[in-house]
Design a protein around this motif. Structure first.
Motif, PDB file in Angstrom:
ATOM      1  N   GLY A  67      37.652  41.520  34.251  1.00 37.39           N
ATOM      2  CA  GLY A  67      38.822  42.234  33.755  1.00 37.39           C
ATOM      3  C   GLY A  67      38.789  42.536  32.278  1.00 37.39           C
ATOM      4  O   GLY A  67      39.453  43.452  31.811  1.00 37.39           O
ATOM      5  N   ASP A  99      43.360  44.463  35.388  1.00 36.22           N
ATOM      6  CA  ASP A  99      43.433  43.607  36.565  1.00 36.22           C
ATOM      7  C   ASP A  99      42.379  44.036  37.586  1.00 36.22           C
ATOM      8  O   ASP A  99      42.336  45.215  37.969  1.00 36.22           O
ATOM      9  CB  ASP A  99      44.836  43.714  37.170  1.00 36.22           C
ATOM     10  N   PRO A 100      41.491  43.115  38.013  1.00 33.97           N
ATOM     11  CA  PRO A 100      40.429  43.485  38.965  1.00 33.97           C
ATOM     12  C   PRO A 100      40.958  44.060  40.276  1.00 33.97           C
ATOM     13  O   PRO A 100      40.240  44.779  40.964  1.00 33.97           O
ATOM     14  CB  PRO A 100      39.689  42.154  39.200  1.00 33.97           C
ATOM     15  N   ARG A 101      42.221  43.767  40.617  1.00 27.78           N
ATOM     16  CA  ARG A 101      42.805  44.304  41.852  1.00 27.78           C
ATOM     17  C   ARG A 101      43.337  45.717  41.650  1.00 27.78           C
ATOM     18  O   ARG A 101      43.781  46.363  42.606  1.00 27.78           O
ATOM     19  CB  ARG A 101      43.941  43.403  42.333  1.00 27.78           C
ATOM     20  N   GLY A 102      43.320  46.189  40.402  1.00 25.85           N
ATOM     21  CA  GLY A 102      43.791  47.531  40.124  1.00 25.85           C
ATOM     22  C   GLY A 102      45.294  47.664  40.072  1.00 25.85           C
ATOM     23  O   GLY A 102      45.830  48.775  40.182  1.00 25.85           O
ATOM     24  N   VAL A 103      46.016  46.547  39.865  1.00 25.87           N
ATOM     25  CA  VAL A 103      47.480  46.575  39.871  1.00 25.87           C
ATOM     26  C   VAL A 103      48.036  46.968  38.494  1.00 25.87           C
ATOM     27  O   VAL A 103      48.982  47.735  38.392  1.00 25.87           O
ATOM     28  CB  VAL A 103      48.050  45.207  40.307  1.00 25.87           C
ATOM     29  N   ASN A 109      41.951  31.051  34.469  1.00 25.92           N
ATOM     30  CA  ASN A 109      42.227  31.033  35.901  1.00 25.92           C
ATOM     31  C   ASN A 109      43.161  29.886  36.227  1.00 25.92           C
ATOM     32  O   ASN A 109      43.027  28.780  35.690  1.00 25.92           O
ATOM     33  CB  ASN A 109      40.938  30.854  36.719  1.00 25.92           C
ATOM     34  N   ASP A 130      43.169  29.548  43.187  1.00 21.73           N
ATOM     35  CA  ASP A 130      43.469  30.848  43.778  1.00 21.73           C
ATOM     36  C   ASP A 130      43.048  32.000  42.876  1.00 21.73           C
ATOM     37  O   ASP A 130      43.256  33.168  43.208  1.00 21.73           O
ATOM     38  CB  ASP A 130      44.958  30.971  44.108  1.00 21.73           C
ATOM     39  N   GLU A 131      42.434  31.673  41.736  1.00 19.76           N
ATOM     40  CA  GLU A 131      41.899  32.654  40.806  1.00 19.76           C
ATOM     41  C   GLU A 131      42.967  33.578  40.230  1.00 19.76           C
ATOM     42  O   GLU A 131      42.675  34.664  39.760  1.00 19.76           O
ATOM     43  CB  GLU A 131      40.782  33.465  41.475  1.00 19.76           C
ATOM     44  N   THR A 132      44.231  33.143  40.277  1.00 20.95           N
ATOM     45  CA  THR A 132      45.284  33.902  39.629  1.00 20.95           C
ATOM     46  C   THR A 132      45.046  33.873  38.122  1.00 20.95           C
ATOM     47  O   THR A 132      44.813  32.828  37.540  1.00 20.95           O
ATOM     48  CB  THR A 132      46.668  33.305  39.953  1.00 20.95           C
ATOM     49  N   LYS A 135      53.018  40.239  41.181  1.00 18.24           N
ATOM     50  CA  LYS A 135      53.495  41.320  42.048  1.00 18.24           C
ATOM     51  C   LYS A 135      53.852  40.691  43.384  1.00 18.24           C
ATOM     52  O   LYS A 135      52.996  40.168  44.093  1.00 18.24           O
ATOM     53  CB  LYS A 135      52.408  42.372  42.231  1.00 18.24           C
ATOM     54  N   ILE A 160      49.355  50.900  40.199  1.00 15.84           N
ATOM     55  CA  ILE A 160      49.406  51.144  41.641  1.00 15.84           C
ATOM     56  C   ILE A 160      50.082  52.480  41.919  1.00 15.84           C
ATOM     57  O   ILE A 160      50.842  52.991  41.093  1.00 15.84           O
ATOM     58  CB  ILE A 160      50.136  50.015  42.391  1.00 15.84           C
TER      59      ILE A 160
END
Length: 378
Positions: free
Chosen positions: A47, A238-242, A255, A259-261, A281, A378
Motif C-alpha cells: 500500500g 488500500d490494497p483492496r482498492g477501497v 498490521n 487479520d492483516e487489518t 468499511k 469504491i
C-alpha cells in the motif's frame, strides 16, 4: 535481403537499448511527481506508494520519496548539512555537497551505515523498571514472556492480545527496546530538496558491496524524477482498492493482529506520545444514507462518555458526522477517540483517531491533514 535483415536487427537492438535506458514511466496517482523506473523496479505491494524496490540476482535496492516540514530555524546550507549528518549517524560519510537539482537548492549526502535491527527483549531488567507502572496482573503476564525477543509488529500484537493498552505498550517498549547490529553495511545517497513549504527527500540505497551494480538505475531515476506539485506526505493506497490517503511525515503503517487489518500510527515529541488511526468499511449495506439518523444510532451504541457530536460537514466530498468520546485506561489516563462517520454506496465508513487526551491538540493538525487527503475509491 541480407542487407534488409541486418538493418532490421540494427533497429531492433537500438530500440531495445533505448527502451532499457529510458525505463518505464511511473506517474504518481496524485500527480505529485513522475519518474522513469528501470526494468525490475516496482512499487511495494503493502500500500505504500512512495517506496520503490528492485531485486537483481537476489540483490536489493530501494528508492524512497519522503517529505518533512521545513525547519523553523533559519540556517546556512553548511549548517543544515552538518545537522543532517549528525541526525543520520553514519559510520562513514563518503561525500557531502551543495548542488542544484530540479532548479532547487539541494544538499547531497552519501553515507555508509551498518544496518541495525530493533528488537524487543523482555527480561528481568525490563520487568523491574515497569512493575511500579503497571498492574500486578500485567506484570505477571510479562513474566511469561521473559527472555523472548520480538519484532515491533510481534511485540505490539502480543501485548495487545494480552489486553495491554496503547500506553502500557509504550511503557514496556521503552525499557524492552534494544538495538542489535546485523553486520550488513548499507550505502545510502540522500538528496534534500529545499521546496517552499517542505523538505523533499530522495533516498537511494543498497547493500554496499552491491551498490555499484545499481549505479545506472539510480542515475536514471535521479535524472528522470520530475516534481509536478507539492509532495505533501507519503501516499498510502488500500490494497483492496477501497480508499487512499496521505500520511504526515511522522506517521507509519502497521498490521493489527492476524487479520492483516491496516492501522496508522503517529508519533509526537520523539515518541513520547502516540496516536492511532484506522478506517473501517462496514460489510453490511445500510438502510438509510441520512447521516443524522446514522449518527443518532451510533451515539446510542457508545458506552463511553460522549464529549461532542457534530454534523453539517463533509469528508471526501460526502456528508459526515462526528462523535468524540473519552474512556479511562487501566492506569487512570484519559484517552480521546474521534470518530468520523459517513456513507457511500450504502456502506458505512468509520475513521477513528485515538490518543491520550492531553496530546489531542498536538495531533489535531495530523488528523486534519489525513482527513483532507482522504479519497474513497469504491
Amino acid at each position: 535481403m541480407k542487407y534488409v535483415l541486418c538493418l532490421f536487427m540494427f533497429f531492433f537492438v537500438c530500440s531495445f537499448f533505448c527502451s532499457a535506458s529510458s525505463g518505464n514511466m511511473y506517474k504518481d496517482p496524485r500527480d505529485r511527481y513522475t519518474v522513469n523506473l528501470p526494468q525490475s523496479w516496482t512499487i511495494l505491494e503493502d500500500g505504500r506508494r512512495d517506496i520503490f524496490k528492485c531485486i537483481k540476482d537476489k540483490k536489493e535496492a530501494f528508492f524512497t520519496v519522503m517529505s518533512f516540514p521545513p525547519s523553523e530555524e533559519k540556517m546556512t546550507m553548511e549548517k543544515f548539512m552538518n545537522k543532517a549528518i549528525a541526525l543520520l549517524q553514519p559510520d562513514e560519510v563518503l561525500d557531502s555537497k551543495e548542488i542544484e537539482l530540479y532548479d532547487l537548492n539541494c544538499v547531497n549526502i552519501d553515507i555508509k551505515k551498518e544496518d541495525k535491527i530493533g528488537i524487543y527483549n523482555i527480561n528481568d531488567e525490563t520487568i523491574e523498571k515497569v512493575k511500579n507502572k503497571l498492574s500486578e496482573e500485567k506484570v505477571d503476564k510479562l513474566e511469561d514472556l521473559k527472555d523472548k525477543k520480538f519484532t515491533q509488529d510481534e511485540f505490539t500484537e502480543t501485548l495487545t492480545g494480552l489486553k495491554f493498552s496503547v500506553d502500557d505498550v509504550l511503557i514496556v517498549g521503552k525499557y524492552a527496546f534494544k538495538i542489535e547490529n546485523t553486520g550488513i553495511i548499507k550505502r545510502k545517497s540522500y538528496y534534500f530538496l529545499f521546496m517552499k513549504d517542505e523538505l523533499l527527500t530522495l533516498v537511494m540505497e543498497a547493500e554496499e558491496k552491491y551498490y555499484d551494480d545499481f549505479l545506472d538505475d539510480f542515475s536514471l531515476i535521479k535524472d528522470s524524477f520530475n516534481i509536478t506539485k507539492t509532495f505533501g506526505g507519503c501516499l498510502y493506497i488500500d490494497p483492496r482498492g477501497v480508499y487512499s490517503l496521505q500520511l504526515p511525515y511522522n506517521w507509519g503503517t502497521g498490521n493489527e493482529n492476524k487479520d492483516e487489518t491496516i492501522y496508522f500510527t503517529g508519533l509526537y515529541d520523539n515518541g513520547r506520545a502516540i496516536a492511532t488511526c484506522d478506517i473501517e468499511k462496514m460489510a453490511k449495506p445500510l438502510a438509510t444514507s441520512d447521516i443524522n439518523l446514522i449518527l443518532d444510532y451510533w451515539v446510542k451504541e457508545i458506552k463511553n462518555k460522549i464529549k461532542k457530536t457534530e454534523t453539517g460537514f463533509k469528508i471526501a466530498g460526502l456528508d459526515a458526522g462526528f462523535v468524540q468520546y473519552e474512556y479511562i485506561q487501566d492506569d487512570g489516563r484519559a484517552h480521546t477517540v474521534n470518530n468520523y462517520i459517513f456513507t457511500k454506496d450504502s456502506y458505512l465508513f468509520v475513521i477513528r483517531f485515538e490518543c491520550a487526551e492531553d496530546y489531542l491538540q498536538n495531533f489535531k493538525p495530523d488528523y486534519d491533514f489525513i482527513l483532507n487527503s482522504l479519497q474513497i475509491d469504491i
